[in-house]
Each structure stands twice: as structure tokens, then as C-alpha cells.
Design a protein around this motif. Structure first.
Motif, PDB file in Angstrom:
ATOM      1  N   THR A  34       0.862  -1.116   0.151  1.00 15.48           N
ATOM      2  CA  THR A  34      -0.065  -0.105  -0.033  1.00 15.48           C
ATOM      3  C   THR A  34       0.903   1.124   0.091  1.00 15.48           C
ATOM      4  O   THR A  34       2.237   1.237   0.279  1.00 15.48           O
ATOM      5  CB  THR A  34      -0.952   0.010   1.194  1.00 15.48           C
ATOM      6  OG1 THR A  34      -1.713   1.209   1.092  1.00 15.48           O
ATOM      7  CG2 THR A  34      -0.121   0.188   2.523  1.00 15.48           C
ATOM      8  N   HIS A  35       0.457   2.221  -0.376  1.00 15.08           N
ATOM      9  CA  HIS A  35       1.060   3.646  -0.415  1.00 15.08           C
ATOM     10  C   HIS A  35       0.793   4.441   0.733  1.00 15.08           C
ATOM     11  O   HIS A  35      -0.393   4.557   1.245  1.00 15.08           O
ATOM     12  CB  HIS A  35       0.947   4.254  -1.707  1.00 15.08           C
ATOM     13  CG  HIS A  35       1.574   3.764  -3.082  1.00 15.08           C
ATOM     14  ND1 HIS A  35       3.063   3.285  -2.813  1.00 15.08           N
ATOM     15  CD2 HIS A  35       1.325   3.474  -4.239  1.00 15.08           C
ATOM     16  CE1 HIS A  35       3.159   2.900  -3.967  1.00 15.08           C
ATOM     17  NE2 HIS A  35       2.256   2.696  -4.946  1.00 15.08           N
ATOM     18  N   GLY A  36       1.627   5.406   1.128  1.00 14.63           N
ATOM     19  CA  GLY A  36       1.164   6.584   1.984  1.00 14.63           C
ATOM     20  C   GLY A  36       1.361   6.397   3.527  1.00 14.63           C
ATOM     21  O   GLY A  36       0.729   6.982   4.084  1.00 14.63           O
ATOM     22  N   GLU A  37       1.919   5.057   3.776  1.00 15.68           N
ATOM     23  CA  GLU A  37       2.015   4.723   5.201  1.00 15.68           C
ATOM     24  C   GLU A  37       3.527   5.255   5.732  1.00 15.68           C
ATOM     25  O   GLU A  37       4.422   4.524   5.375  1.00 15.68           O
ATOM     26  CB  GLU A  37       1.472   3.345   5.518  1.00 15.68           C
ATOM     27  CG  GLU A  37       0.140   3.068   5.140  1.00 15.68           C
ATOM     28  CD  GLU A  37      -0.893   3.849   6.071  1.00 15.68           C
ATOM     29  OE1 GLU A  37      -0.517   4.000   6.979  1.00 15.68           O
ATOM     30  OE2 GLU A  37      -2.132   3.833   5.494  1.00 15.68           O
ATOM     31  N   GLY A  94       1.810  12.755  -5.819  1.00 21.41           N
ATOM     32  CA  GLY A  94       0.810  13.364  -4.741  1.00 21.41           C
ATOM     33  C   GLY A  94       1.409  13.046  -3.231  1.00 21.41           C
ATOM     34  O   GLY A  94       1.643  13.860  -2.525  1.00 21.41           O
ATOM     35  N   TRP A  95       1.076  12.005  -2.828  1.00 25.05           N
ATOM     36  CA  TRP A  95       1.472  11.550  -1.388  1.00 25.05           C
ATOM     37  C   TRP A  95       2.946  11.796  -1.071  1.00 25.05           C
ATOM     38  O   TRP A  95       3.319  11.817  -0.097  1.00 25.05           O
ATOM     39  CB  TRP A  95       1.019  10.167  -1.058  1.00 25.05           C
ATOM     40  CG  TRP A  95       1.622   9.184  -1.664  1.00 25.05           C
ATOM     41  CD1 TRP A  95       2.742   8.456  -1.532  1.00 25.05           C
ATOM     42  CD2 TRP A  95       0.932   8.307  -2.909  1.00 25.05           C
ATOM     43  NE1 TRP A  95       3.215   7.468  -2.517  1.00 25.05           N
ATOM     44  CE2 TRP A  95       1.820   7.629  -3.377  1.00 25.05           C
ATOM     45  CE3 TRP A  95      -0.188   8.742  -3.636  1.00 25.05           C
ATOM     46  CZ2 TRP A  95       1.687   6.725  -4.507  1.00 25.05           C
ATOM     47  CZ3 TRP A  95      -0.516   7.769  -4.734  1.00 25.05           C
ATOM     48  CH2 TRP A  95       0.385   6.900  -4.899  1.00 25.05           C
ATOM     49  N   PHE A  96       3.933  11.443  -2.163  1.00 21.93           N
ATOM     50  CA  PHE A  96       5.233  11.522  -1.845  1.00 21.93           C
ATOM     51  C   PHE A  96       5.812  12.836  -1.118  1.00 21.93           C
ATOM     52  O   PHE A  96       6.629  12.959  -0.279  1.00 21.93           O
ATOM     53  CB  PHE A  96       6.205  11.042  -3.282  1.00 21.93           C
ATOM     54  CG  PHE A  96       6.033   9.736  -3.433  1.00 21.93           C
ATOM     55  CD1 PHE A  96       5.720   8.646  -2.573  1.00 21.93           C
ATOM     56  CD2 PHE A  96       5.862   9.317  -4.942  1.00 21.93           C
ATOM     57  CE1 PHE A  96       5.814   7.534  -2.857  1.00 21.93           C
ATOM     58  CE2 PHE A  96       5.691   8.219  -5.188  1.00 21.93           C
ATOM     59  CZ  PHE A  96       5.564   6.980  -4.240  1.00 21.93           C
ATOM     60  N   ASN A  97       5.635  13.991  -1.899  1.00 22.33           N
ATOM     61  CA  ASN A  97       6.262  15.290  -1.415  1.00 22.33           C
ATOM     62  C   ASN A  97       5.790  15.715  -0.187  1.00 22.33           C
ATOM     63  O   ASN A  97       6.433  16.395   0.489  1.00 22.33           O
ATOM     64  CB  ASN A  97       5.999  16.170  -2.428  1.00 22.33           C
ATOM     65  CG  ASN A  97       4.543  16.440  -2.891  1.00 22.33           C
ATOM     66  OD1 ASN A  97       3.487  15.925  -2.552  1.00 22.33           O
ATOM     67  ND2 ASN A  97       4.272  17.215  -4.051  1.00 22.33           N
ATOM     68  N   ALA A  98       4.461  15.131   0.343  1.00 24.67           N
ATOM     69  CA  ALA A  98       4.112  15.474   1.699  1.00 24.67           C
ATOM     70  C   ALA A  98       4.368  14.625   2.726  1.00 24.67           C
ATOM     71  O   ALA A  98       4.094  14.805   3.986  1.00 24.67           O
ATOM     72  CB  ALA A  98       2.381  15.659   1.505  1.00 24.67           C
ATOM     73  N   SER A  99       5.497  13.623   2.611  1.00 22.52           N
ATOM     74  CA  SER A  99       5.696  12.723   3.139  1.00 22.52           C
ATOM     75  C   SER A  99       6.784  13.264   4.198  1.00 22.52           C
ATOM     76  O   SER A  99       7.885  13.505   3.725  1.00 22.52           O
ATOM     77  CB  SER A  99       6.181  11.239   2.484  1.00 22.52           C
ATOM     78  OG  SER A  99       6.833  10.570   3.181  1.00 22.52           O
ATOM     79  N   TRP A 375     -10.461  -2.852   1.581  1.00 25.55           N
ATOM     80  CA  TRP A 375      -9.855  -1.706   1.230  1.00 25.55           C
ATOM     81  C   TRP A 375      -9.264  -1.638  -0.062  1.00 25.55           C
ATOM     82  O   TRP A 375      -8.033  -2.614  -0.147  1.00 25.55           O
ATOM     83  CB  TRP A 375      -9.255  -0.652   2.369  1.00 25.55           C
ATOM     84  CG  TRP A 375      -8.604   0.428   1.947  1.00 25.55           C
ATOM     85  CD1 TRP A 375      -9.407   1.496   1.413  1.00 25.55           C
ATOM     86  CD2 TRP A 375      -7.217   0.767   1.978  1.00 25.55           C
ATOM     87  NE1 TRP A 375      -8.359   2.510   0.978  1.00 25.55           N
ATOM     88  CE2 TRP A 375      -7.183   2.147   1.507  1.00 25.55           C
ATOM     89  CE3 TRP A 375      -6.299   0.283   2.435  1.00 25.55           C
ATOM     90  CZ2 TRP A 375      -6.064   2.970   1.495  1.00 25.55           C
ATOM     91  CZ3 TRP A 375      -4.877   0.889   2.477  1.00 25.55           C
ATOM     92  CH2 TRP A 375      -4.808   2.369   1.805  1.00 25.55           C
ATOM     93  N   PHE A 376      -9.554  -0.933  -1.111  1.00 27.09           N
ATOM     94  CA  PHE A 376      -8.962  -1.170  -2.380  1.00 27.09           C
ATOM     95  C   PHE A 376      -7.482  -0.862  -2.454  1.00 27.09           C
ATOM     96  O   PHE A 376      -6.845  -1.042  -3.360  1.00 27.09           O
ATOM     97  CB  PHE A 376      -9.888  -0.300  -3.284  1.00 27.09           C
ATOM     98  CG  PHE A 376      -9.488   1.226  -3.356  1.00 27.09           C
ATOM     99  CD1 PHE A 376      -8.529   1.824  -3.985  1.00 27.09           C
ATOM    100  CD2 PHE A 376     -10.131   1.916  -2.467  1.00 27.09           C
ATOM    101  CE1 PHE A 376      -8.284   3.171  -3.839  1.00 27.09           C
ATOM    102  CE2 PHE A 376      -9.824   3.297  -2.081  1.00 27.09           C
ATOM    103  CZ  PHE A 376      -8.964   3.879  -2.936  1.00 27.09           C
ATOM    104  N   GLY A 377      -7.278   0.079  -1.313  1.00 29.50           N
ATOM    105  CA  GLY A 377      -5.706   0.517  -1.351  1.00 29.50           C
ATOM    106  C   GLY A 377      -4.645  -0.478  -0.912  1.00 29.50           C
ATOM    107  O   GLY A 377      -3.383  -0.247  -0.821  1.00 29.50           O
TER     108      GLY A 377
END
Length: 401
Positions: A34-37, A94-99, A375-377
Motif C-alpha cells: 500500500t502507499h502513503g503509510e 501526490g503523497w510523496f512530496n507531503a511525506s 480496502w482497495f488501497g
């Protein structure tokens, strides 16, 4: 059975990961389901630090735009720009630069490199194409950068066109990035007369780059030539991708998936040529088996970047999948005990490295049930392909960021 599984589990450390392989891999691929964790990215960061300090790895490559990644690489190698600017302009998806973990990775790499000779510096790379799920980038940046590099260093008579010709044919970038084109081929300009001419010119520019290699490396540097080759791969890859976005046949989406995998693989081959690298992306991009998904009720299959790397590098490519127990904030609760994740969840460790082929042997004919995610993610492990990975990093519980 539980004892056999426990015997394959070790602490998540570089030394334990490296013991999974018969020889040190040129590309060590660490997947995530999954991404974003942040938990998974923090784990990736710590593993990379250990690989740098204990195993001599010098590059990290992540699932982000290869052109944008140059901004990060320039910062970590030479301090170009500021950390804030790099985080804003150096990551895609998207989620990478806010990480926060990505920011910490970049900060640590820059600090590590400070004062070191070029041969010892850490490098950063994005290895994805300049693509998003909703659209593909204009080929302008890559194509004009390639033309500019050649125009500065070879006889003008050898160039297939002037920069003004490229600008005219490219037109407005918005017509390339139109999100409607992803679902409606008629909205794509990938098979327009201009796009067809650009594909020929891009091919000629890449051929000129290749045939002038000895001169260009001497006139600039191997680093400059390598970067120009990245421009060429990206320009031709994007033009090919846009061409197939305009396709109306049933194979359109399969072709697009395969083209993205090939662009990733081409970038990874170039990274591998430079030295040992940790590669981090979704499990589906790094696995050895075919990638698949359903779209519009139809099954789609294509060879992933990992499958292509495995075919080309053999033991030089290694793949460790990450599996998760719970992501409760996304509705992913305790895994059923008859799944791979359920078996691993019963172990006492919060996180561990598992020898996947040994685990498959320990299970014998008792194939675990596939886990179904609400969950699809999140994509659970496929028990049918357990032995196709070299190892599994298991994280029992992923808390909310």
C-alpha cells in the motif's frame, strides 16, 4: 508448523535481509502493499541507512517520476536548491512530496554527502515514467533537454531539426496532459500528424546521442551523457505511451500497463549499471510474476518491471515483498488465521524478515487461503506466488500517520 515458520523469522536488519540471497544483488527491491503509510517508509529509510553503512549501497530508487527525481539527486549530491523546494518539485504521485519520511530521507542523504568525494556520495533516483494514473506528461521537457544537450556539443548539421521545430510540433502542453484521454482514446493526440513526426525526430535524436557517445563523454562527462540518455528514454517512452493512449483496440490498457513497466525497467537497468541500489515501490511493480488488474470487468495482465529485471539480471535482482497484519484506520483488521498474513500475525515479533522460499517449503501442500482486503488501497500477498519472492518483511500493525 508454527515452529517451522518461526525458524524462518529474523529481525528487520540489513544483515538478515542480505542472508536471503546467494550473492549480493545489484538491485535489491523492497516492495510495499500500500502507499502513503509512514511506518513503511520509516522502515525503508532505516534499511537503506544500514545498506549504505554496512553493505556499500549508494543509490535509492523510488516509484516517482524519473525527471522530477533529478531535482532531488542534484540536491543530495551538490546542495542545489533548498529542502523545501526539493520536496515540492522533486516527487510525483501526490503523497510523496507531503511525506515526512521522504523529507527525512532527503535530509539525511544530503547530510551524509556533505564533504564526501563524488565517488562516495549517495544518489537518488525516481524510476517511474513521467506518468500518473490520470494522465501522461507532455514530452516537452525531456525532448527539449535532449535536443539542448546535443545542440551544445555536436555539429548543428547533424541535428535532425531545430529547437523551434520541436516547439511548434509539441504545441500546448495541455493537449498532452488532458485527463480525458486516459478513458477516451479520441481525446488523445498521440496519433496526430505532429505526434508521429515527433516520434521520428526523437528516434533520430537518441540515435545521434548513441553514435556520438565517445565525443559526448569527453566533451561533457559520463554523468552528463547518462542524464541525456534518461532524457532520450523518457521522450521516446512518453511518445510511445501517448500513441497507445490513442488506440481503440481491446488491448489498449494492457499495452499501457506494459509500456509503463518497460519504462520503469529501462530506468532500473541504467541505475543498476551505476552500482548497487535499493529499489522501493509497490509490490506489484517489483514482483517476478505478471501484474494484473481488472478494468471495466476485463482482466488485464502485463509483465512488471520486476519480472523484466529478473529476466535480465538473474541473481543480480532480488525481491523482498512487504506484508501487513492490520491497517485499522483503513478498515483492514486482524487477518484470518488461514492466510499467509494470519500465520505471520501469530508470531510474537511486531516486524520480522521471513525467508519466503523456506516458508513455502514449510507449508508444503498446505497452501494458505488468499486474504481479501476490504480496502482497495491494500493488496494482500498472493499465496500462490509465495516462493517467487526472496523474502517477506512482515509488519504486524500499521498505525495511522
Amino acid at each position: 508448523m508454527a515452529t517451522d515458520i518461526k525458524d524462518t523469522a529474523h529481525a528487520v536488519e540489513a544483515a538478515a535481509v542480505m542472508r536471503l540471497f546467494p550473492a549480493r544483488p545489484r538491485l535489491l527491491a523492497l516492495g510495499e502493499p500500500t502507499h502513503g503509510e509512514d511506518t513503511l517508509l520509516d522502515l525503508r529509510n532505516e534499511l537503506f541507512r544500514q545498506l549504505v553503512e554496512q553493505e556499500g549501497y549508494r543509490t535509492i530508487a523510488i516509484e516517482s517520476d524519473c525527471m522530477m527525481g533529478l531535482v532531488v539527486d542534484d540536491y543530495v549530491t551538490s546542495g542545489t536548491g533548498t529542502l523545501d523546494e526539493v520536496m515540492e518539485r522533486g516527487f510525483s504521485h501526490g503523497w510523496f512530496n507531503a511525506s515526512a519520511p521522504n523529507r527525512e530521507l532527503v535530509r539525511w542523504m544530503r547530510a551524509y554527502n556533505d564533504g564526501r568525494p563524488a565517488s562516495e556520495r549517495l544518489r537518488f533516483a525516481g524510476f517511474d515514467g513521467s506518468l500518473e494514473m490520470t494522465h501522461a506528461a507532455s514530452p516537452r521537457q525531456a525532448l527539449t533537454a535532449l535536443h539542448g544537450y546535443l545542440a551544445a556539443h555536436v555539429d548543428a548539421d547533424l541535428l535532425p531539426c531545430a529547437a523551434e521545430t520541436l516547439d511548434r510540433l509539441l504545441g500546448a502542453d495541455g493537449q498532452w496532459t488532458n485527463p480525458a484521454a486516459m478513458m477516451d482514446p479520441a481525446q488523445s493526440m498521440g496519433r496526430s500528424a505532429e505526434a508521429r513526426e515527433l516520434r521520428l525526430l526523437a528516434d533520430d535524436l537518441v540515435a545521434l546521442l548513441d553514435e556520438q557517445t565517445p565525443h559526448l563523454i569527453t566533451a561533457t562527462s559520463r554523468e552528463g551523457w547518462d542524464r541525456a540518455r534518461l532524457y532520450g528514454r523518457t521522450a521516446t517512452g512518453l511518445l510511445r505511451y501517448h500513441y497507445w493512449m490513442a488506440d481503440t483496440s481491446p488491448s489498449r490498457m494492457t499495452r499501457l500497463g506494459g509500456l509503463r513497466g518497460q519504462m520503469m525497467a529501462d530506468n532500473l537497468l541504467a541505475i543498476a549499471a551505476r552500482g548497487s541500489a535499493l529499489v522501493h515501490a509497490h509490490n506489484s511493480h517489483l514482483q517476478r510474476e505478471k501484474s494484473s488488474m481488472r478494468m471495466g470487468g476485463l482482466p488485464l495482465e502485463w509483465w512488471s518491471a520486476g519480472a523484466l529485471m529478473n529476466a535480465q539480471l538473474g541473481e543480480g535482482y532480488a525481491f523482498v515483498a512487504t506484508a501487513l497484519g492490520t491497517i485499522r484506520h483503513q478498515g483492514v483488521d486482524t487477518p484470518p488465521p488461514d492466510t499467509v498474513e494470519g500465520l505471520l500475525y501469530a508470531l510474537p515479533e511486531d516486524r520480522c524478515v521471513i525467508d519466503a522460499p523456506r516458508l513455502a517449503t514449510a507449508l508444503g501442500d498446505t497452501r494458505p487461503a488468499p486474504r481479501v482486503s476490504p480496502w482497495f488501497g491494500y493488496a494482500p500477498l498472493d499465496p500462490a506466488h509465495l516462493a517467487d519472492s526472496d523474502g517477506i518483511v512482515f509488519v504486524k500493525d500499521v498505525p495511522q500517520n
